[in-house]
Design a protein around this motif. Structure first.
Motif, PDB file in Angstrom:
ATOM      1  N   HIS A 115       0.830  -1.157  -0.049  1.00 47.99           N
ATOM      2  CA  HIS A 115       0.173  -0.136  -0.013  1.00 47.99           C
ATOM      3  C   HIS A 115       0.767   1.136  -0.122  1.00 47.99           C
ATOM      4  O   HIS A 115       2.101   1.152   0.361  1.00 47.99           O
ATOM      5  CB  HIS A 115      -0.923  -0.029   1.172  1.00 47.99           C
ATOM      6  CG  HIS A 115      -0.113   0.093   2.469  1.00 47.99           C
ATOM      7  ND1 HIS A 115       0.308  -1.171   3.120  1.00 47.99           N
ATOM      8  CD2 HIS A 115       0.164   0.861   3.449  1.00 47.99           C
ATOM      9  CE1 HIS A 115       0.952  -0.927   4.214  1.00 47.99           C
ATOM     10  NE2 HIS A 115       0.857   0.423   4.367  1.00 47.99           N
ATOM     11  N   HIS A 165       2.079   5.335   0.496  1.00 43.29           N
ATOM     12  CA  HIS A 165       2.027   6.440   1.627  1.00 43.29           C
ATOM     13  C   HIS A 165       2.736   7.833   0.950  1.00 43.29           C
ATOM     14  O   HIS A 165       3.443   7.732  -0.023  1.00 43.29           O
ATOM     15  CB  HIS A 165       2.625   6.357   2.898  1.00 43.29           C
ATOM     16  CG  HIS A 165       2.205   5.278   3.933  1.00 43.29           C
ATOM     17  ND1 HIS A 165       1.155   5.498   4.428  1.00 43.29           N
ATOM     18  CD2 HIS A 165       2.607   4.057   3.927  1.00 43.29           C
ATOM     19  CE1 HIS A 165       1.013   4.438   5.433  1.00 43.29           C
ATOM     20  NE2 HIS A 165       1.842   3.516   5.066  1.00 43.29           N
ATOM     21  N   THR A 179       6.493   7.028   8.337  1.00 42.13           N
ATOM     22  CA  THR A 179       6.090   5.923   9.294  1.00 42.13           C
ATOM     23  C   THR A 179       6.992   5.412  10.166  1.00 42.13           C
ATOM     24  O   THR A 179       8.149   5.398   9.893  1.00 42.13           O
ATOM     25  CB  THR A 179       5.338   4.466   8.547  1.00 42.13           C
ATOM     26  OG1 THR A 179       6.440   4.072   7.975  1.00 42.13           O
ATOM     27  CG2 THR A 179       4.250   4.992   7.353  1.00 42.13           C
ATOM     28  N   HIS A 238       4.673   0.076   0.570  1.00 42.11           N
ATOM     29  CA  HIS A 238       5.357  -1.141   1.637  1.00 42.11           C
ATOM     30  C   HIS A 238       4.444  -2.221   1.812  1.00 42.11           C
ATOM     31  O   HIS A 238       3.322  -2.140   1.795  1.00 42.11           O
ATOM     32  CB  HIS A 238       6.303  -0.540   2.628  1.00 42.11           C
ATOM     33  CG  HIS A 238       5.439  -0.020   3.510  1.00 42.11           C
ATOM     34  ND1 HIS A 238       5.396  -0.307   4.971  1.00 42.11           N
ATOM     35  CD2 HIS A 238       4.170   0.440   3.630  1.00 42.11           C
ATOM     36  CE1 HIS A 238       4.624   0.299   5.868  1.00 42.11           C
ATOM     37  NE2 HIS A 238       3.651   0.906   4.922  1.00 42.11           N
ATOM     38  N   GLU A 249       3.886  -5.172   5.224  1.00 42.52           N
ATOM     39  CA  GLU A 249       4.358  -5.519   6.481  1.00 42.52           C
ATOM     40  C   GLU A 249       3.992  -7.065   6.959  1.00 42.52           C
ATOM     41  O   GLU A 249       2.695  -7.313   6.745  1.00 42.52           O
ATOM     42  CB  GLU A 249       3.974  -4.535   7.572  1.00 42.52           C
ATOM     43  CG  GLU A 249       4.690  -3.104   7.644  1.00 42.52           C
ATOM     44  CD  GLU A 249       4.009  -2.218   8.168  1.00 42.52           C
ATOM     45  OE1 GLU A 249       4.444  -1.575   8.876  1.00 42.52           O
ATOM     46  OE2 GLU A 249       2.968  -1.801   7.655  1.00 42.52           O
TER      47      GLU A 249
HETATM   48 MN    MN Z   1       1.889   1.623   5.892  1.00 47.03          MN
END
Ligand code: MN
Length: 293
Positions: free
Chosen positions: A55, A57, A62, A99, A101
């Protein structure tokens, strides 16, 4: 000193992980440039664990502070970094990045924060930095880790685009300390574990205590195992608009970023190695966007 403001976090779920979201909230959008605060866990995850697909940013950093567990970060710059307990990942989105996660451990406990970039630098080149060790000291029975800014003779290696403070404080048994603060900052204390008495207020996880500029000290007392995050910053006197994973200034910018990401625009790059689909931005139609000062 004005009485602190109690902010109740909203509860939710991000990629299978239960979270408490304290910022933004209805009455409080930011603490300095800290514009997003999710307290995730502590939790034992069920299979397949936390998985957040690629997704984008923009306009923010962050800031991931891991207290327990392991998370694998991958981004469109080619970074692939395992984040472990006691470490910070700082990803500067600037003009655009993407990125993913995923948890590598069954247990997870972290603070996921966003920092709004000031207008002068918010279109900068994206970058990713990992901080494996941070300054630590003990004060009044609390073990302090300096995450951001300067405090009690120490300075965090984590760079900041505006004046900020971030301290993790933990105690194993009875503790009491007076924290001297920069009165030009606004501050907040979020209890992450156990219970603490902060300026006489009993605070447990799910509550963020906000202190307006002018606060020169905060007295924190613990009577058993507890942990909290002390955040501070110079008020960011700019209109900041948060929508989905974007930080912008206007609704037009948000509409542009959304269209660009959903169309696969090259400005956000590509995340390699994550098994799963990229996340698409929700439809903007009918949404009324409001800025916040
Ligand atoms: Mn993120």
């Amino acid at each position: 000193m004005r009485a602190p403001e109690r902010i109740s976090a909203k509860t939710g779920d991000v990629g299978g992980l239960p979270i408490r979201r304290a910022l933004p909230s209805t009455g409080r959008r930011r603490i300095g440039a800290w514009c997003f605060l999710d307290h995730a866990g502590p939790a034992t995850l069920t299979a397949p664990g936390m998985r957040v697909g690629p997704h984008p940013h923009t306009g923010l950093q962050t800031f991931s502070w891991l207290i327990e567990g392991e998370i694998l970060h991958r981004d469109s710059l080619g970074s692939e970094q395992v984040l472990r307990a006691g470490q910070i990942n700082l990803m500067t989105a600037g003009r655009g990045i993407s990125h993913s996660e995923e948890s590598l451990s069954e247990r997870l406990h972290l603070a996921q924060l966003w920092i709004a970039l000031p207008d002068a630098v918010r279109h900068c080149e994206p970058r990713f930095e990992h901080f494996a060790t941070l300054p630590q000291q003990s004060l009044g029975g609390f073990d302090l880790t300096l995450l951001q800014g300067s405090f009690a003779g120490q300075t965090s290696p984590v760079p900041a685009a505006s004046p900020l403070l971030g301290i993790d404080l933990a105690c194993a048994s009875a503790a009491a300390n007076e924290f001297a603060l920069d009165p030009s900052f606004e501050h907040g204390v979020m209890v992450l574990d156990g219970a603490l008495e902060i300026e006489g207020e009993h605070v447990e996880p799910g509550t963020l205590l906000y202190f307006a500029p002018g606060t020169e000290r905060i007295i924190v007392r613990g009577s058993g195992p507890a942990r909290a995050l002390l955040l501070g910053g110079a008020p960011l006197e700019e209109p900041v608009l948060l929508w989905w994973n974007f930080v912008a200034r206007t609704g037009e910018e948000v509409a542009q970023y959304t269209a660009e990401w959903n169309a696969g625009d090259a400005k956000f790059g590509e995340v390699h190695g994550f098994e799963g689909p990229r996340l698409l931005a929700p439809d903007l139609a009918g949404l009324h966007l409001k800025g916040s000062i």
